[in-house]
Write an enzyme that holds these catalytic residues in place. Structure first.
Site, PDB file in Angstrom:
ATOM      1  N   HIS A   1      18.640   3.733  40.824  1.00  0.00           N
ATOM      2  CA  HIS A   1      20.023   3.040  40.303  1.00  0.00           C
ATOM      3  C   HIS A   1      19.779   2.777  38.767  1.00  0.00           C
ATOM      4  O   HIS A   1      18.562   2.699  38.245  1.00  0.00           O
ATOM      5  CB  HIS A   1      20.248   1.688  40.636  1.00  0.00           C
ATOM      6  CG  HIS A   1      20.595   1.567  41.965  1.00  0.00           C
ATOM      7  ND1 HIS A   1      20.625   0.789  42.923  1.00  0.00           N
ATOM      8  CD2 HIS A   1      21.604   2.374  42.707  1.00  0.00           C
ATOM      9  CE1 HIS A   1      21.119   0.684  44.179  1.00  0.00           C
ATOM     10  NE2 HIS A   1      22.031   1.901  43.955  1.00  0.00           N
TER      11      HIS A   1
ATOM     12  N   GLU B   1      18.592   0.084  36.657  1.00  0.00           N
ATOM     13  CA  GLU B   1      17.100  -0.336  37.036  1.00  0.00           C
ATOM     14  C   GLU B   1      15.969   0.192  36.602  1.00  0.00           C
ATOM     15  O   GLU B   1      14.977   0.678  37.105  1.00  0.00           O
ATOM     16  CB  GLU B   1      17.157  -0.359  38.730  1.00  0.00           C
ATOM     17  CG  GLU B   1      18.118  -1.301  39.196  1.00  0.00           C
ATOM     18  CD  GLU B   1      18.621  -1.606  40.777  1.00  0.00           C
ATOM     19  OE1 GLU B   1      17.558  -0.797  41.465  1.00  0.00           O
ATOM     20  OE2 GLU B   1      19.336  -2.014  41.286  1.00  0.00           O
TER      21      GLU B   1
ATOM     22  N   HIS C   1      13.367  -1.065  43.387  1.00  0.00           N
ATOM     23  CA  HIS C   1      14.461  -1.334  42.757  1.00  0.00           C
ATOM     24  C   HIS C   1      14.392  -2.656  41.906  1.00  0.00           C
ATOM     25  O   HIS C   1      13.226  -3.241  41.969  1.00  0.00           O
ATOM     26  CB  HIS C   1      15.687  -1.749  43.739  1.00  0.00           C
ATOM     27  CG  HIS C   1      16.065  -0.299  44.480  1.00  0.00           C
ATOM     28  ND1 HIS C   1      17.438   0.508  44.194  1.00  0.00           N
ATOM     29  CD2 HIS C   1      15.485   0.519  45.120  1.00  0.00           C
ATOM     30  CE1 HIS C   1      17.380   1.303  44.666  1.00  0.00           C
ATOM     31  NE2 HIS C   1      16.262   1.544  45.630  1.00  0.00           N
TER      32      HIS C   1
ATOM     33  N   GLU D   1      12.625  -5.144  45.690  1.00  0.00           N
ATOM     34  CA  GLU D   1      13.358  -5.492  44.797  1.00  0.00           C
ATOM     35  C   GLU D   1      12.565  -6.407  43.813  1.00  0.00           C
ATOM     36  O   GLU D   1      12.240  -7.593  44.091  1.00  0.00           O
ATOM     37  CB  GLU D   1      14.731  -6.410  45.184  1.00  0.00           C
ATOM     38  CG  GLU D   1      15.486  -5.837  46.237  1.00  0.00           C
ATOM     39  CD  GLU D   1      16.533  -4.899  45.377  1.00  0.00           C
ATOM     40  OE1 GLU D   1      16.476  -4.876  43.936  1.00  0.00           O
ATOM     41  OE2 GLU D   1      17.192  -4.136  46.032  1.00  0.00           O
TER      42      GLU D   1
END
Length: 306
Positions: free
Chosen positions: A73, A76, A217, A276
């Site tokens: 992403h 990110e 991420h 994450e």
């Protein structure tokens, strides 16, 4: 070696983050690492929409192959230097013989890292449509609801969310998202693996016999380890160890499809993880880089151990 001490170092690292982190920073720091560690192997696994190389690095010479990737992403982007710093620390410990445990680990496994899957998006999220040239500007502004600020952009340069691109219940995810065309996020594309960045990652994974994979991420300090009950029995136990190493939370996720780790679990029936890192609002600020890395490095090291 105690993994909590892995990130400690006496010298100044090559990989640092100042006012952001762009493709040029990644290339420059990669070259410095390769000059310092001549045995570090790099190869291009494909090219982005704008023709930028998507690079993969190989560390170690063990028979087991494990994979990590970052910057799927766009906003990110901090995940790229996090993975690159981890590479640097692995190489430093192994080459300087600071840790026999690290050297032994890299004799048991080979780590394949793709630090920046979405290089066009990374620069777009930080520099805006100007980075893509006049031919892209009007489309990008339209896809971004007319805004010049692209800091919330997650997709690639064509407005496709690369983590909704994989053939794991892709149609279900497209229906759930209800995004029918290019956008800053959540558009699954016209079909699975329509984008060269997703294709490159899928082809690498199909070609190399990975035992397990991890996609990095941000944010939330969580570890997702399952997919529609198709994960192997050992996946949860390793997720719990990753959580113990980092202070992150292992989460059994539902209601999400078409991601890289989803596809890996479904196709290969082997452990796949989405991590994450950090907490806050994307893009996470550069000031958080060091603190995020301190918690993340032991997790990544534990992942290699398996």
């Amino acid at each position: 070696m105690d993994s909590s001490q892995f990130a400690d170092r006496a010298d100044t690292p090559i990989v640092e983050v100042c006012d952001g982190y762009r493709y040029a920073d990644f290339q420059a720091q990669s070259m410095e690492l390769m000059r310092k560690y001549p045995h570090l192997c790099r190869r291009s696994i494909g090219r982005s929409v704008l023709g930028r190389s998507i690079d993969c690095f190989m560390i170690g010479n063990g028979p087991e192959r494990v994979h990590m990737n970052g910057a799927v992403h766009a906003n990110e982007w901090i995940t790229t230097p996090l993975l690159l710093r981890f590479m640097e620390d692995l190489l430093e410990h192994a080459c300087s013989q600071r840790s026999e445990a690290i050297a032994h680990l890299l004799q048991q496994a080979t780590l394949w890292i793709v630090p920046m899957v979405n290089p066009d998006g990374v620069d777009l999220a930080q520099d805006g449509a100007v980075m893509a040239g006049d031919s892209w500007r009007s489309c990008l502004l339209a896809w971004n609801d007319g805004h010049d600020d692209f800091t919330a952009w997650k997709a690639n340069i064509r407005g496709v969310d690369l983590n909704d691109q994989f053939p794991a219940c892709w149609e279900t995810e497209r229906e759930r998202r209800q995004v029918c065309g290019p956008a800053s996020q959540d558009y699954s594309g016209p079909c699975p693996l329509s984008e060269p960045e997703a294709q490159a990652l899928a082809e690498l994974t199909d070609t190399v016999d990975f035992s397990r994979v991890l996609s990095l991420h941000t944010q939330g300090r969580e570890i997702y380890w399952n997919y529609r009950d198709q994960e192997p029995p050992e996946a949860e136990a390793l997720a719990d160890r990753l959580a113990a190493a980092s202070g992150y939370r292992a989460v059994k996720l539902s209601g999400s499809d078409a991601g890289y780790k989803d596809w890996f679990i479904m196709k290969f029936r082997r452990p796949g993880y989405t991590v994450e890192a950090g907490e806050g609002k994307n893009p996470l600020p550069p000031e958080q880089f060091d603190s995020i890395y301190r918690d993340l490095a032991p997790l990544l090291l534990e992942f290699i151990r398996g």
